[in-house]
Write a protein that holds these residues in place. Structure first.
Motif, PDB file in Angstrom:
ATOM      1  N   PRO A   8     -20.273  69.816  28.959  1.00  0.00           N
ATOM      2  CA  PRO A   8     -21.342  70.768  28.639  1.00  0.00           C
ATOM      3  C   PRO A   8     -21.692  71.636  29.835  1.00  0.00           C
ATOM      4  O   PRO A   8     -21.628  71.187  30.991  1.00  0.00           O
ATOM      5  CB  PRO A   8     -22.511  69.856  28.239  1.00  0.00           C
ATOM      6  CG  PRO A   8     -22.225  68.547  28.877  1.00  0.00           C
ATOM      7  CD  PRO A   8     -20.732  68.420  28.919  1.00  0.00           C
ATOM      8  N   ALA A   9     -22.042  72.870  29.560  1.00  0.00           N
ATOM      9  CA  ALA A   9     -22.414  73.801  30.626  1.00  0.00           C
ATOM     10  C   ALA A   9     -23.577  73.239  31.427  1.00  0.00           C
ATOM     11  O   ALA A   9     -24.565  72.746  30.865  1.00  0.00           O
ATOM     12  CB  ALA A   9     -22.801  75.155  30.028  1.00  0.00           C
ATOM     13  N   GLY A  10     -23.456  73.321  32.757  1.00  0.00           N
ATOM     14  CA  GLY A  10     -24.522  72.813  33.614  1.00  0.00           C
ATOM     15  C   GLY A  10     -24.680  71.310  33.568  1.00  0.00           C
ATOM     16  O   GLY A  10     -25.702  70.778  34.015  1.00  0.00           O
ATOM     17  N   LEU A  11     -23.678  70.607  33.011  1.00  0.00           N
ATOM     18  CA  LEU A  11     -23.740  69.141  32.863  1.00  0.00           C
ATOM     19  C   LEU A  11     -24.951  68.696  32.058  1.00  0.00           C
ATOM     20  O   LEU A  11     -25.460  67.582  32.251  1.00  0.00           O
ATOM     21  CB  LEU A  11     -23.745  68.445  34.240  1.00  0.00           C
ATOM     22  CG  LEU A  11     -22.554  68.719  35.142  1.00  0.00           C
ATOM     23  CD1 LEU A  11     -22.698  67.954  36.461  1.00  0.00           C
ATOM     24  CD2 LEU A  11     -21.243  68.331  34.457  1.00  0.00           C
ATOM     25  N   ARG A  12     -25.427  69.537  31.155  1.00  0.00           N
ATOM     26  CA  ARG A  12     -26.592  69.182  30.361  1.00  0.00           C
ATOM     27  C   ARG A  12     -26.354  67.884  29.583  1.00  0.00           C
ATOM     28  O   ARG A  12     -25.386  67.762  28.838  1.00  0.00           O
ATOM     29  CB  ARG A  12     -26.931  70.300  29.364  1.00  0.00           C
ATOM     30  CG  ARG A  12     -27.434  71.587  30.001  1.00  0.00           C
ATOM     31  CD  ARG A  12     -28.844  71.412  30.567  1.00  0.00           C
ATOM     32  NE  ARG A  12     -29.392  72.680  31.016  1.00  0.00           N
ATOM     33  CZ  ARG A  12     -29.286  73.171  32.238  1.00  0.00           C
ATOM     34  NH1 ARG A  12     -28.636  72.460  33.144  1.00  0.00           N
ATOM     35  NH2 ARG A  12     -29.821  74.312  32.576  1.00  0.00           N
ATOM     36  N   GLY A  13     -27.240  66.931  29.779  1.00  0.00           N
ATOM     37  CA  GLY A  13     -27.176  65.683  29.036  1.00  0.00           C
ATOM     38  C   GLY A  13     -26.162  64.683  29.531  1.00  0.00           C
ATOM     39  O   GLY A  13     -26.037  63.600  28.952  1.00  0.00           O
ATOM     40  N   VAL A  14     -25.429  65.008  30.594  1.00  0.00           N
ATOM     41  CA  VAL A  14     -24.446  64.073  31.131  1.00  0.00           C
ATOM     42  C   VAL A  14     -25.163  63.045  32.008  1.00  0.00           C
ATOM     43  O   VAL A  14     -25.860  63.407  32.953  1.00  0.00           O
ATOM     44  CB  VAL A  14     -23.370  64.807  31.959  1.00  0.00           C
ATOM     45  CG1 VAL A  14     -22.423  63.807  32.614  1.00  0.00           C
ATOM     46  CG2 VAL A  14     -22.599  65.770  31.074  1.00  0.00           C
ATOM     47  N   VAL A  15     -25.013  61.773  31.699  1.00  0.00           N
ATOM     48  CA  VAL A  15     -25.629  60.709  32.487  1.00  0.00           C
ATOM     49  C   VAL A  15     -24.684  60.349  33.622  1.00  0.00           C
ATOM     50  O   VAL A  15     -23.535  59.989  33.396  1.00  0.00           O
ATOM     51  CB  VAL A  15     -25.922  59.474  31.618  1.00  0.00           C
ATOM     52  CG1 VAL A  15     -26.447  58.329  32.472  1.00  0.00           C
ATOM     53  CG2 VAL A  15     -26.924  59.830  30.523  1.00  0.00           C
ATOM     54  N   VAL A  16     -25.165  60.450  34.863  1.00  0.00           N
ATOM     55  CA  VAL A  16     -24.301  60.220  36.020  1.00  0.00           C
ATOM     56  C   VAL A  16     -24.601  58.909  36.740  1.00  0.00           C
ATOM     57  O   VAL A  16     -23.782  58.433  37.526  1.00  0.00           O
ATOM     58  CB  VAL A  16     -24.388  61.388  37.026  1.00  0.00           C
ATOM     59  CG1 VAL A  16     -23.858  62.662  36.395  1.00  0.00           C
ATOM     60  CG2 VAL A  16     -25.808  61.588  37.532  1.00  0.00           C
ATOM     61  N   THR A  17     -25.781  58.329  36.502  1.00  0.00           N
ATOM     62  CA  THR A  17     -26.107  57.060  37.131  1.00  0.00           C
ATOM     63  C   THR A  17     -27.346  56.482  36.451  1.00  0.00           C
ATOM     64  O   THR A  17     -27.861  57.055  35.486  1.00  0.00           O
ATOM     65  CB  THR A  17     -26.372  57.242  38.645  1.00  0.00           C
ATOM     66  OG1 THR A  17     -26.438  55.957  39.283  1.00  0.00           O
ATOM     67  CG2 THR A  17     -27.658  57.980  38.912  1.00  0.00           C
ATOM     68  N   THR A  18     -27.816  55.361  36.939  1.00  0.00           N
ATOM     69  CA  THR A  18     -29.083  54.799  36.475  1.00  0.00           C
ATOM     70  C   THR A  18     -30.100  54.914  37.609  1.00  0.00           C
ATOM     71  O   THR A  18     -29.737  55.007  38.783  1.00  0.00           O
ATOM     72  CB  THR A  18     -28.931  53.325  36.077  1.00  0.00           C
ATOM     73  OG1 THR A  18     -28.460  52.580  37.203  1.00  0.00           O
ATOM     74  CG2 THR A  18     -27.947  53.177  34.922  1.00  0.00           C
ATOM     75  N   THR A  19     -31.366  54.926  37.248  1.00  0.00           N
ATOM     76  CA  THR A  19     -32.426  55.027  38.251  1.00  0.00           C
ATOM     77  C   THR A  19     -33.648  54.254  37.791  1.00  0.00           C
ATOM     78  O   THR A  19     -33.940  54.187  36.591  1.00  0.00           O
ATOM     79  CB  THR A  19     -32.816  56.495  38.515  1.00  0.00           C
ATOM     80  OG1 THR A  19     -33.875  56.535  39.489  1.00  0.00           O
ATOM     81  CG2 THR A  19     -33.293  57.188  37.247  1.00  0.00           C
ATOM     82  N   GLY A  20     -34.359  53.684  38.736  1.00  0.00           N
ATOM     83  CA  GLY A  20     -35.622  53.012  38.451  1.00  0.00           C
ATOM     84  C   GLY A  20     -36.815  53.842  38.889  1.00  0.00           C
ATOM     85  O   GLY A  20     -37.949  53.348  38.884  1.00  0.00           O
ATOM     86  N   LEU A  21     -36.582  55.093  39.275  1.00  0.00           N
ATOM     87  CA  LEU A  21     -37.659  55.921  39.832  1.00  0.00           C
ATOM     88  C   LEU A  21     -38.496  56.612  38.767  1.00  0.00           C
ATOM     89  O   LEU A  21     -39.679  56.893  38.990  1.00  0.00           O
ATOM     90  CB  LEU A  21     -37.072  56.965  40.782  1.00  0.00           C
ATOM     91  CG  LEU A  21     -36.370  56.399  42.014  1.00  0.00           C
ATOM     92  CD1 LEU A  21     -35.726  57.515  42.817  1.00  0.00           C
ATOM     93  CD2 LEU A  21     -37.357  55.615  42.880  1.00  0.00           C
TER      94      LEU A  21
END
Length: 377
Positions: A8-21
């Motif tokens: 998707p353009a701009g990486l919209r919606g692509v999950v790249v990692t997890t975060t607890g922040l």
């Protein structure tokens, strides 16, 4: 390596990692820092409390809050190497964020910041604290030097919002202005994997030092489509001038292929909760500018709904950020730097979290150039 068929353009919606922040739930118009509503925190907690929450994992007890405020205040003072260099940096001109990038690079070198890869968590946290505490001092000093005034030393008896206004003006800030700026700062500390935060995490994933990661984030943040938007949104509001002119202004802007700065968001599909909070704050402060902003917002949203059906375009945080900061007496040149004094806390929280993962962020790109290999001419 297997690549996905569609990117998707701009990486919209692509999950790249997890975060607890924290997270941004755009369809709901909600975002949170750890388990708490960011807007509730902005209404009721200080910048330092939220800083502690993101960097240490929990809201501080009263005793912890007192100790953390003292720890932050002690780290606000400029080291001699920066105090000597800032007049030269200020004289070079350019945006304040450019000067901040130079100053933080110098800080990292002068104070011997080491790669986060080589540090234990306590040492990483100490470097992050130093960068976050010094950033407002550097920006305020650069602003005053460029205005022909001497820098104002930080005060250890003030919280982050009050101290920021103090260092800019050298005057005791009005309580209502401190409250407004505090709300703005807390509501902008972090906001998901935006461009600058992702940049900070990519650099941190290489094992680089905290200053390097923040300097890289500042580069992304300086763009007009990211941190550089609040002053442009206020400029658009001032150009519109009256609520009656809003409809035609929007039509003309879109017909010319322009953007309506301050409206729409990459994630929110409903009202930006930060804009809701800051609209309320602006109206509490009162005055012609706040009334104009609210009236123009309502008309612009109506026109956008007509011209762009199917898209939910509302005022975003930049629209009211400029209004609130102007009401607190800040010049437009200070809007993005003010944003940076809070967002650096979020960047550093992400750097500290990323440093726990030993893997480098290394995505792939799909080649779409001429077929290879081709014979050399």
């Amino acid at each position: 390596m297997t690549l996905t068929s569609e990117v998707p353009a701009g990486l919209r919606g692509v999950v790249v990692t997890t975060t607890g922040l924290g997270d941004v739930r755009g369809d709901e118009g909600f975002f949170h820092y750890r388990q708490y509503s960011a807007i509730d925190l902005a209404r009721h907690r200080s910048v330092e409390d939220v800083w502690f929450l993101l960097h240490c994992g929990a809201l501080p007890t009263p005793l912890e809050a007192q100790g953390f405020l003292a720890e932050v205040a002690a780290q606000r003072h400029l080291p001699a190497v920066l105090a000597d260099a800032l007049p030269v940096v200020a004289a070079a001109g350019g945006p304040l964020l450019s000067g901040l990038r130079t100053a933080l690079s110098l800080l990292g070198a002068a104070e011997g910041f080491r790669p986060v890869y080589d540090l234990d968590p306590a040492a990483r946290a100490a470097d992050a604290l130093r960068v976050c505490a010094l950033t407002p001092t550097v920006l305020a000093a650069l602003h005053r030097l460029r205005s022909g005034a001497e820098p104002v030393a930080p005060r250890e008896d003030l919280d982050a919002a009050a101290n920021w206004l103090w260092m800019l003006t050298g005057r005791e800030p009005a309580p209502e202005h401190v409250r407004a700026i505090r709300r703005y700062l807390v509501s902008t500390v972090d906001h998901g994997f935006n461009a600058s935060t992702f940049t900070a995490r990519v650099v941190a994933s290489t094992g680089a030092d905290v200053a390097a990661a923040v300097v890289a984030a500042l580069g992304a943040f300086s763009g007009p489509l990211h941190g550089g938007a609040p002053d442009r949104a206020l400029a658009a509001l001032e150009e519109i001038g009256t609520p009656e002119r809003a409809e035609q202004w929007v039509r003309d802007q879109l017909a010319a292929g322009g953007r309506v700065m301050g409206f729409g968001h990459a994630v929110y599909r409903t009202r930006d909760p930060r804009a809701v909070l800051l609209r309320e704050t602006a109206l509490e402060l009162g005055g012609d500018l706040a009334e104009l902003a609210a009236a123009v917002e309502d008309r612009v949203v109506a026109v956008l709904a007509e011209l762009k059906p199917g898209r939910s375009l509302h005022a975003n945080v930049e629209y009211y950020a400029g209004v609130v900061m102007a009401q607190a007496g800040l010049d437009p040149s200070l809007f993005t730097p003010t944003f940076a004094t809070s967002r650096v806390i979020g960047w550093c929280a992400n750097v500290l979290e990323q440093a726990q993962d030993p893997r480098i962020i290394r995505p792939a790109a799909r080649y779409d150039g001429p077929p290879a290999p081709s014979p050399l001419p």
